[in-house]
Structures are given as structure tokens and as C-alpha cells.
Scaffold this motif. Sequence first.
Motif: not given
Length: 752
Positions: A726-731
Amino acid sequence: MKKGLIFLLFFLTACEEVYAPAPPKFGELNFSEIGPNSARIRAELSQIGDQNISEHGFVISEDSSAQLGTNASKLGTLNKTQPVPIEITSVMSGLKANTTYYASAYAVINSQTVFSPIASFKTSNILQPGIRTDEATNIKHDAATLNGAVTTKGTNAVSEYGFVWATAENPTTASTLKHSIKSGINNYPTTFNFNAGSLSPNTTYHYRAYVISNGVTSYGVNKTFKTQSVSQPGINTGNVSNIGTSTARLEGTISSAGSYPITERGVVWGTSANPTTSNSKSSLSGNVTNFPHTFGMDLSGLNINTTYYYRAYVISNGVTSYGENKSFKTLEASQPGITTGNASNIGNTNVRLEGTITKGGTYPITERGIVWATSANPTTSNSKSSLSGNVTSFPHTFGMDINGLQMNTTYHYRAYVISNGITTYGENKTFTTTNQVLPIIRTIEAKAGNNTATLFGSIDTKGSHNITEYGMVYGTSPNPTTANSKKEITGNVNNFPHSYSVEITGLNAGSTYHYRAYVIMNGVVAYGDSKSFTTSVSNPQVVTNAASNIGSLTATANARISSQGSFPITEMGIVWATTTNPTTANSKVSKSGSGISYPHDYSFNLSGLTSNTTYYYRAYVISNGQTHYGNTVSFKTDPFVIIVATSVSTSSSYTNLQASGIRASGTVNKGSANIVQIGFLYINNLTGTFNNATATKVIAPLPANMGNSYTFTGTILAPCNGSSSFRAYAIDDKGNTSYGNVVTITRTGCVN
């Protein structure tokens, strides 16, 4: 029928009679509208008396001694105060025909019934309608029109009328040969007729008109007619007209009709007498109803100079009848007449020659024209000018404009015509061309623009004939002629030298053109010197405008083309780089220039940029294979968001038959960006490279106030005794997505 005396009223008697009442009084009875079954009775009540009348009316009886019968009318009460006299009337119905009746008016008062004096009338007898049989008309072999009339009205209404006919005398309605009209009649006399068909030829028929009223049938007198014998139509052979070498018009006339319809009519012909329909024929189908009837047939394909026999014919009921035998002879072949006309408009190298076809020949004309040469009696093997096609109206004059002749030369010429492959000539005539002096023409100069040029010339001297045209010829090769492009001025010139100029449009920019002044006199073209000019070129005008919608990874580049220039724009776009003055060798976006009007504004969205970086960009267009750039403009992308996945932990509880999850955490350092979504992407049992597009998304809640750095968590469903990556993300609010590093864990020691 006799009726006994019936009393309707009994008098009441008083115990003591004080006085005698005054009775009603009636005037004389009148009778009208007397029919076989009804009549109207009228009377005048001149005095009511001093008592009210409880009933009044009329009574009738077949017995003269009866005062009151059963056949009575009741007209109601009358008050003694009503003014008199009073007229009373009633229609008595249900009477017997031709019977005498006795009638009396009556009035009923308290003390008695008072009657008027008795009067009598007699009902009328029942009459049958009058019927008349009239003479038959339109008698044919199989039909005739029967005529009759209902002359007078009977007592009762007419229910049916018509005709009966048979071969025996006095036919009745029991006959199968009958025509009936089942309707009433309002007007008398009423005439009627019927076309009796399907009769036998040459047969005598008896017929009668009949009418039925009140169930009684009345007949007119018996009359007869005899149908005609079967006859054939009368036919006469008409005259022949329009005789040619292979054509003729033949006519026939049907003088009278036969017994049966006509199915065919026409003309037959052959080279032997009395031809029949087994020979050549021309026919018309269908019946004929008006006589005499004349018809004509145009024959073609006949032999030249040949005698033919012909007859008109008609077919009726399968029988062919012929008119008398006649004959005609086709004409011999002839050639068209041709005469040679005069020469006119004689010039140095040209002339107009004419000819006239005076009459037509046997066959169509295929060609006509003029032949000429320097020796007498030229033929079509010499020089010629011709027209093709037939001529149908005569005389027919034609003219030919001849060019390319030698100056000061005598020519012989003849008109000619060709028909059926044979050439016929008119008389031989001559003309002599003239000498001529051409005008002096000079080419002076040109003043050229991008797509236009003004060309100057001068006619310095007059020639021997009037000038008909002058101007400039031009093209891309030296020494252009009037077969190339030209700009002309028509009409003669009277004053010399004569300077002139013409405007040329539609030229190509940056191109070299050759041009010459020219003048036409008497059909001859004279040219000045050949010169050249080159049109100028203007470049497209393109401006690079400031960028808009600048993000950390994207920006919108804007531009404007204010004018197209000399050539069409084939491509337009934006080039950019991190160094100044980028070209199409750097990054670029573009579109076609086809179908665009100017000025034209356009924009491109640039993507794949690096955050917090200065970029230089320019608008460009390609025209005529050349690239033209606008001014250079720069912009700097926004700083970008950095997201890092910092720690993971497994959940604290799970149960059998229920998959547990792992707790993941991430941190976002948002900088100047506005974050609209955060979360995690994960792939279980990953093989190969982590693919963001196919990973499962877990969205984490956004805090009300994120601050510059924010750590968030989320639960990821992971397989028991398996791995999860898994990996974190932001938009951000501009659609830019940033990802943290990929972390992989393996869950062991758990129970599914």
C-alpha cells in the motif's frame, strides 16, 4: 252499415222545474277534403245558451234516422260566457269508400244534448294511378330503351312501378324480364325509362309499363319493338398524303357503327392488290363511339420509287371488314439544294463566308459548311469549316468565320452539304485578303503587391484597322499570350499614343510573373516586350499571451494570430522548455490551421510539468513551410505536495471466518496546495510493479483544519497469511495527485 240509436247522455230531472233553459244553436254543416276514407266537417255555433257546454263535436252515421252515432268527435267544453259565433271543425276518419254518411253537430248541456239539423256527404271512390306505355327508343341488336309514364295520382300511394317484357303478348310482373322501381312518386305525370339489355338480335319483344298501388297492379297498353340484325361497321379507305421516298400517310374512315364494339382499326398495305392484316399493317386498338370517325397512319421504312396497295380495315366481334383497294407510289431520292453566299468582313488573315441550303433532300442532312483553297472548285479534301446535324427548315443560311489566311491572297470557296453520304457543292466564288499594318504596342512597367499587381502599357500608333481589344497577358513563363491569363479592355482607340493600366488580382505571394502588353486588330494579336515582376510576401502575425490556470504540474498557454500573412497557415501551436526561446524541437502541442478565420485566439493545456519550476513558452505557426514564432513568455509552476507513508500496524482484533485488516498511516506536507482528498491505495499479494490504476482505494476523512502537515490513518483489508502492499496519496483542488512510498507487510499467525 246501419247503426242503431245510441244515447250518450241521460237528462237529470229536477224535483221542480222552474224555467225552460235556452239551448245552444248551430248553423249549417259544411263538408270538405272528402276522400275515400275521411272528410272534414265544419259548423258555426251561433248561440251557446245560458248553460256551460260540457262536450261538443260531430256525429256521423250511415243511417239517416240516427241522431247520435258511435262515430263521434269530441272537441271539449265551452263556457257560456264565451263570445259567439264559434266555428267548430273536425276530420272524421276510418270511413268507407264510395259511401253516403249522415252528420250532425252536437252540444251537451246539463239538461239535454242539442243536435244541429242533419246533413249528408258521400266519400270518394278508390282510384288507381294512371299508367302509360310509350314507344321504345335506341333499339339495337341486343338492347332497347323502354319508356313509360305514371300519368295521374291514385287514391293510395305508389309502392312500385317499372316495365315487363317478353316475346309473348301482354307480359306481367310474373315474367323474369322485369325492371322495377320501388319508391314513391310526388309529381304527376312522372316519366321513366330503362335500357333493357341482353336481348336477342332480330327478335320481336312485347312490353308494358306497370304501377302498383295498394297492392293492385295496373298495366299500360301492350307495345312491341324488334331488335336489329347483327351488322358490321362501315369502313372506307381514305386518301394518301405526305408521300416521300420511304414514307407516306394513309387514312381511313369508319362511316357507321356495327352491332358490336370495335376492337381494332387501321390500314394494311403491300406491293400486291387487296392486302389483308396478314400483310404489313398499322393499327389502333379500342372502341369508337362517334361516327364518321377518320384516322390516319404515318408509314415509314418504305422502298424508294415503289407502288404500294393499301386498304383501311376495322375489326368488330372478331370479323374484319376492309375498305376499297387504293394505291400510291413512293418518290425517287433527291439531294438538298445548296448555293454559295457572299464573303464579308474580309481582313488580312480572316473572312466570313456564307452558304444557303435552299431545300431538303430525300435523306437527312448530316453535314454542311464551306471549303476553300487558292485554286478553283475546292472540295472537302481542301480546307473546310463545317457544322454537323440535320436541317428541317428551308431556306437555311449559315456562316463560317475563317481565320489563319495569308494576307493579300485570292481564295476560291464553295458552300457544300452532305446527305446520305453524297456531297453537293454550290457555285465557285472568290475573295482576296487585304494587307494590314499592326499598331505599335509597348510594355512599360509593373507595380506588385502580395497578391496583386498594376501593369502599365502603351499603344503608340494606330494600325490599318480598328482595334477591338487590348490589355495585358501574364503567366509564370516568359512571353505569355492571350491563351494564358489576361486582363482585357474591349473597344477601339482613337487617340495615340494611348497609355493604360490594368489591375491583376489572385496572384501568389513571393512568385515571379512574366507579362506583356497586347493589342488585337482585325483578329491579329500584336505583343509588346516580355517583362517580369515578383510579388511580395507578408508573414503571419502571432502573439504569445500570458499563461493561466498555473498549477504545480499543469498550466494553460494562450496565444493570438492577428493575421494570416501571404500563405495559408497549415499548423499552429505552443512550444515550451525550461530555457528561453524554445522551438518545435522542444516540447510542443499543435493543431491544424485549416478552416480558421483571423484574428484567431487559441489555448493549450500543458501537462507533465515539474512543480516549482520556471518554464518558457512561445506561440508558433507554420506557413508555406516556414515556422514563425511569437514572443517568449514565462511562468513558474506551484510548489507540489509531498506525501509519505510512515508507519503500519495490524488491527487489534479479528474473529474466525472474518478477514482482519491492518492499520496504515500516512503524512501529508501540503505546502501551499489545497488538499481535497487523502487516503490509501493497496494491492494484496502483489507481483511485479505497484500499479496505481488497478489498486483498491481507501479514502480517509479530511480534518476541518489540516495545517501544513497532517498524519492520517486507514484500515486496509489484508489476506490472512498473505501480503499487502500500500501507499498513501493526496489530491489537491487542481486535480494533481501525489503518492507516498510503497510499504509491503505480511500477516502471519492468523486464522480465517
